[in-house]
Design a protein around this motif. Structure first.
Motif, PDB file in Angstrom:
ATOM      1  N   PHE A  56       0.785  -1.173  -0.022  1.00 29.99           N
ATOM      2  CA  PHE A  56      -0.141  -0.004  -0.042  1.00 29.99           C
ATOM      3  C   PHE A  56       0.946   1.296   0.041  1.00 29.99           C
ATOM      4  O   PHE A  56       1.697   1.248   0.865  1.00 29.99           O
ATOM      5  N   ARG A  57       0.497   2.322  -0.879  1.00 24.73           N
ATOM      6  CA  ARG A  57       1.432   3.298  -0.891  1.00 24.73           C
ATOM      7  C   ARG A  57       0.479   4.558  -0.399  1.00 24.73           C
ATOM      8  O   ARG A  57       0.885   5.597   0.095  1.00 24.73           O
ATOM      9  N   ARG A  58      -0.770   4.642  -0.972  1.00 27.33           N
ATOM     10  CA  ARG A  58      -1.595   5.834  -0.571  1.00 27.33           C
ATOM     11  C   ARG A  58      -3.168   5.190  -0.340  1.00 27.33           C
ATOM     12  O   ARG A  58      -3.467   4.149  -0.728  1.00 27.33           O
ATOM     13  N   SER A  59      -3.769   5.911   0.237  1.00 28.04           N
ATOM     14  CA  SER A  59      -5.242   5.384   0.759  1.00 28.04           C
ATOM     15  C   SER A  59      -6.306   5.857  -0.341  1.00 28.04           C
ATOM     16  O   SER A  59      -6.094   7.077  -0.619  1.00 28.04           O
ATOM     17  N   LEU A  60      -6.905   4.988  -0.693  1.00 28.09           N
ATOM     18  CA  LEU A  60      -8.353   5.429  -1.568  1.00 28.09           C
ATOM     19  C   LEU A  60      -9.449   5.793  -0.441  1.00 28.09           C
ATOM     20  O   LEU A  60      -9.701   5.128   0.623  1.00 28.09           O
ATOM     21  N   ARG A  61     -10.212   6.978  -0.693  1.00 28.76           N
ATOM     22  CA  ARG A  61     -11.252   7.154   0.064  1.00 28.76           C
ATOM     23  C   ARG A  61     -12.592   7.241  -0.587  1.00 28.76           C
ATOM     24  O   ARG A  61     -12.758   7.084  -1.963  1.00 28.76           O
ATOM     25  N   LEU A  62     -13.730   7.404   0.238  1.00 34.69           N
ATOM     26  CA  LEU A  62     -14.984   7.287  -0.712  1.00 34.69           C
ATOM     27  C   LEU A  62     -15.188   8.124  -1.457  1.00 34.69           C
ATOM     28  O   LEU A  62     -14.881   9.369  -1.724  1.00 34.69           O
ATOM     29  N   LEU A  92       0.491   5.376  -8.652  1.00 32.29           N
ATOM     30  CA  LEU A  92       0.237   4.305  -8.112  1.00 32.29           C
ATOM     31  C   LEU A  92      -0.126   4.348  -6.640  1.00 32.29           C
ATOM     32  O   LEU A  92       0.573   4.923  -5.885  1.00 32.29           O
ATOM     33  N   TYR A  93      -1.145   3.562  -6.244  1.00 26.41           N
ATOM     34  CA  TYR A  93      -1.853   3.500  -4.796  1.00 26.41           C
ATOM     35  C   TYR A  93      -1.510   2.390  -4.190  1.00 26.41           C
ATOM     36  O   TYR A  93      -1.072   2.255  -2.889  1.00 26.41           O
ATOM     37  N   THR A  94      -1.627   1.079  -4.790  1.00 24.73           N
ATOM     38  CA  THR A  94      -1.541  -0.080  -4.375  1.00 24.73           C
ATOM     39  C   THR A  94      -0.756  -1.132  -5.345  1.00 24.73           C
ATOM     40  O   THR A  94      -1.547  -1.055  -6.568  1.00 24.73           O
ATOM     41  N   ARG A  95      -0.175  -1.901  -5.032  1.00 30.53           N
ATOM     42  CA  ARG A  95       0.394  -2.986  -6.073  1.00 30.53           C
ATOM     43  C   ARG A  95       0.175  -4.520  -5.501  1.00 30.53           C
ATOM     44  O   ARG A  95       0.683  -4.664  -4.217  1.00 30.53           O
ATOM     45  N   GLY A  96      -0.515  -5.386  -6.000  1.00 33.20           N
ATOM     46  CA  GLY A  96      -0.778  -6.594  -5.244  1.00 33.20           C
ATOM     47  C   GLY A  96      -0.155  -7.704  -6.460  1.00 33.20           C
ATOM     48  O   GLY A  96      -0.005  -7.403  -7.638  1.00 33.20           O
TER      49      GLY A  96
END
Length: 157
Positions: A56-62, A92-96
């Motif tokens: 996780f790099r950044r958080s997504l919000r509503l 990039l916010y998340t890499r899985g």
């Protein structure tokens, strides 16, 4: 895609489990586009996540809009390595990355990724490709999965 209320945790950011679900849906979309979903249904195969890692790099919000881009990084004798990148406005916010194994629905017999690739190539009239070399970070991660030192057996078998 857009973040919905059911994706949030009590901190009002996307719950880490929701990321896995988002990636699952994106994986099925990708399988639908490349003919894999039709082949899996015809052959009575099911996809099972054998292992996963997420950063996780950044958080997504509503209500945030985002994209999930999926790609097959490669495969070995047991699993496909599939990368999911969740981005927002190009960042990039998340890499899985998941290890996806296929089993026969009734017998639970493992289906070799090589066999799946062969059948997909044949179905589309292409030559059968070899697996691309995995990126170094994924190859190192995959090596750790092949031997669980506490149980003395492979994690992804």
């Amino acid at each position: 895609m857009r973040v919905l209320p059911q994706d949030l945790d009590f901190m009002m950011v996307v719950n880490n489990g929701s990321y896995q679900q988002i990636m699952d849906v994106a994986g099925y979309r990708q399988m639908g586009k490349n003919g894999g979903l039709r082949l899996a249904t015809k052959q009575s195969w099911i996809g099972v996540v054998a292992a996963s890692t997420i950063r996780f790099r950044r958080s997504l919000r509503l209500w945030d809009r985002f994209e999930d881009t999926s790609r097959v990084l490669g495969w070995d004798d047991r699993v496909f390595y599939i990368e999911h990148r969740i981005t927002r406005r190009g960042e990039l916010y998340t890499r899985g990355v998941i290890c996806l194994r296929f089993l026969h629905r009734r017998s639970r017999e493992r289906i070799s990724p090589h066999e799946i690739v062969r059948l997909l190539a044949q179905q589309q009239g292409h030559a059968v490709p070899q697996s691309p070399e995995l990126p170094l970070d994924i190859a190192e991660w995959a090596a750790t999965l092949n031997h669980d030192v506490t149980a003395n057996e492979s994690v992804v078998d």
